[in-house]
Structures are given as C-alpha cells and as structure tokens.
Design a protein around this motif. Structure first.
Motif, short mmCIF file in Angstrom:
data_model
loop_
_atom_site.label_atom_id
_atom_site.label_comp_id
_atom_site.label_asym_id
_atom_site.label_seq_id
_atom_site.Cartn_x
_atom_site.Cartn_y
_atom_site.Cartn_z
N VAL A 69 0.88 -1.18 0.00
CA VAL A 69 0.00 0.00 0.00
C VAL A 69 0.92 1.22 0.00
O VAL A 69 1.16 1.87 1.02
N GLY A 93 -2.51 -3.07 -3.39
CA GLY A 93 -3.21 -2.16 -2.49
C GLY A 93 -4.41 -1.49 -3.07
O GLY A 93 -4.68 -0.33 -2.73
N GLU A 94 -5.16 -2.18 -3.93
CA GLU A 94 -6.35 -1.58 -4.51
C GLU A 94 -7.63 -2.04 -3.82
O GLU A 94 -8.52 -1.25 -3.58
N GLU A 95 -7.72 -3.33 -3.51
CA GLU A 95 -8.88 -3.86 -2.82
C GLU A 95 -8.41 -4.75 -1.67
O GLU A 95 -7.58 -5.62 -1.88
N PRO A 96 -8.91 -4.52 -0.46
CA PRO A 96 -8.46 -5.32 0.69
C PRO A 96 -8.67 -6.82 0.47
O PRO A 96 -9.74 -7.25 0.04
N THR A 104 3.57 -0.22 4.04
CA THR A 104 2.89 1.03 3.75
C THR A 104 3.70 2.20 4.28
O THR A 104 4.84 2.04 4.73
N LEU A 108 -0.56 6.39 4.89
CA LEU A 108 -1.53 5.44 4.34
C LEU A 108 -1.88 4.33 5.33
O LEU A 108 -2.47 3.33 4.95
N GLU A 110 -4.12 4.20 7.70
CA GLU A 110 -5.56 3.93 7.83
C GLU A 110 -6.06 3.08 6.68
O GLU A 110 -6.86 2.16 6.87
N ARG A 111 -5.60 3.37 5.48
CA ARG A 111 -5.99 2.54 4.33
C ARG A 111 -5.41 1.13 4.47
O ARG A 111 -6.09 0.14 4.21
N ALA A 114 -7.01 -2.03 6.29
CA ALA A 114 -8.02 -2.90 5.68
C ALA A 114 -7.44 -4.24 5.26
O ALA A 114 -8.18 -5.20 5.05
#
Length: 244
Positions: A69, A93-96, A104, A108, A110-111, A114
C-alpha cells in the motif's frame, strides 16, 4: 515485440546483467528536493535484502501474498521486485484481501489497516533511506529491518505460471510480462531508452517500473514534478522518452 523473459525476476536479472553499474532507476521528488540514483547493482542489493527479509525474517514462502500500500517510489520498486524474487505475490493495495504481510507509509496506515496481514512494516520514503523517527503502532521500520539481511538471495526458482500479482488481478508471471511488453509498446519505450516518468500521470507499476524493465530501458521517476525543471532535467539525465 515478444518477451525474452517469462518472469519478473528474469526481467530484472537481465536488466542488471546488461550494465550493473549504469543507472537503472533515478528518483526525484521535487517537493523535498530528493534525488536518489540506483544502479542495477544497488537496486539488486535492495531487492535481495527485501527478499531475505520476507523469507528469513517474516517466514513467507511460495503462494503467500504481500500487500504494498505504497505510492510510486524507488523503495516501492525494491519491494515489488523483492516480493517477486522471493516467489511471492504482490497485492498492489487496490482492494483489501487476506495477505501475510503489509508494507505502507505512515500517511496510508488507515488505508493499509483494511489488509489483514499480521506482519506490518512502514517506511517514510525519506531521502537517503532514513528511518522513521516515530513508527505507527504495530509496525516495524522497513528500512531499518531490511539492512539486517544479506545482500544475495538464494531461493527456489520462480516459474512463469507462479502467481505474480494477487488481489483483484490474480496474474501469473507470464501474464504480467506479456502485459508489460504490450504497455511498453503503447508508451513508445524501447531497449536503451532513458524514460522520464511523472508519477502523477503514471501511478501504476505496470507503467513506471515493469514496462521499462521488460523493454530494457532505465527510468527517471519524478514525484511532485516541477515542470519548470523538466527541460534541464531531461538534458542532464539524457532522457529519450518523456511520459509527463
């Protein structure tokens, strides 16, 4: 143009063998003034250390997935290549998705939360690969930890049918190489080119890393590009293709 290699590690090894002392990836961040130049040999060193960290440190093996990510950066390149060399799959790092490890930046976190990996690393993407002064809770510092590992990686060979990209892509190495060859042709990148790339316009690794790699080109990767510096930089770096 048909690919002459079938895996990401093969493509990277070919790039290093071509001229290990020549610049392979040069990084600029015009927001910080950072310039970092990595020869093939230097990037190979970071890639090997990263692969050793993943295998010997984290304990990962073929079939495991690592979430990256991260924005475009030379350390992101070292991580993506290190994941591939280790025989692991990279989740960009596009969809969990369920993964075994997560890398990361503090901005980032928080993102990245996931993704469910138990082993978590952060990097500040700082000039001179400086460590973070303050780490996010639950994270180790990538640039500090990776330096503890060996400069050479000796792992099981990676095959064309092995998974290269996880997450929503689920692409094997031969598919990634084929796509990168097609993308290089679309972008006008050929062997021996020196390619200046604006990360804001080309944020995908397929453009800023893999397409030049399989084409046999080197990269001048620019974040927060100050367009007033573009002409002088292109001249200084002997740029032949501009993607900005």
């Amino acid at each position: 143009m048909k690919p002459v290699t079938n895996t990401i590690p093969q493509a990277f090894a070919a790039a290093v063998r071509k001229d290990s002392a020549a610049p392979l990836l040069t990084w600029y961040d015009d927001a910080t003034g950072d310039r970092t130049e990595l020869s093939g040999a230097t990037l190979d060193n970071w890639v090997s250390k990263t692969a050793n960290l993943l295998v010997d440190g984290v304990g990962l093996g073929h079939g495991d997935t690592v979430a990256l990510v991260l924005p475009p950066h030379w350390q992101t390149a070292a991580l993506l290549l290190g994941v591939s060399v280790a025989g692991l799959a990279a989740d960009l790092g596009e969809e969990p998705q369920p993964v075994e490890a997560v890398f990361t930046t503090p901005g980032l976190v928080e993102r990245a939360a996931a993704w469910s990996g138990l082993d978590r690393y952060a990097t500040g993407l700082l000039p001179l690969a400086m460590p973070l002064r303050t780490l996010p809770d639950g994270y180790a510092d990538y640039v500090t930890e990776v330096r503890n590992y060996g400069d050479f990686f000796r792992g099981a060979p990676v095959g064309p049918a092995d998974l290269a990209l996880g997450g929503p892509y689920e692409l094997c190495h031969s598919d990634v190489i084929e796509n990168a060859v097609e993308r290089a042709a679309q972008l006008g990148i050929t062997a021996g080119d020196r390619v200046l790339i604006d990360t804001a316009l080309h944020p995908e690794p397929a453009d800023w890393l893999l397409a030049p790699l399989v084409a046999g080109a080197s990269v001048v990767l620019c974040a927060n590009l100050d367009r007033s510096k573009l002409e002088a930089r292109s001249t200084a770096e002997k740029v032949t293709v501009t993607l900005a």
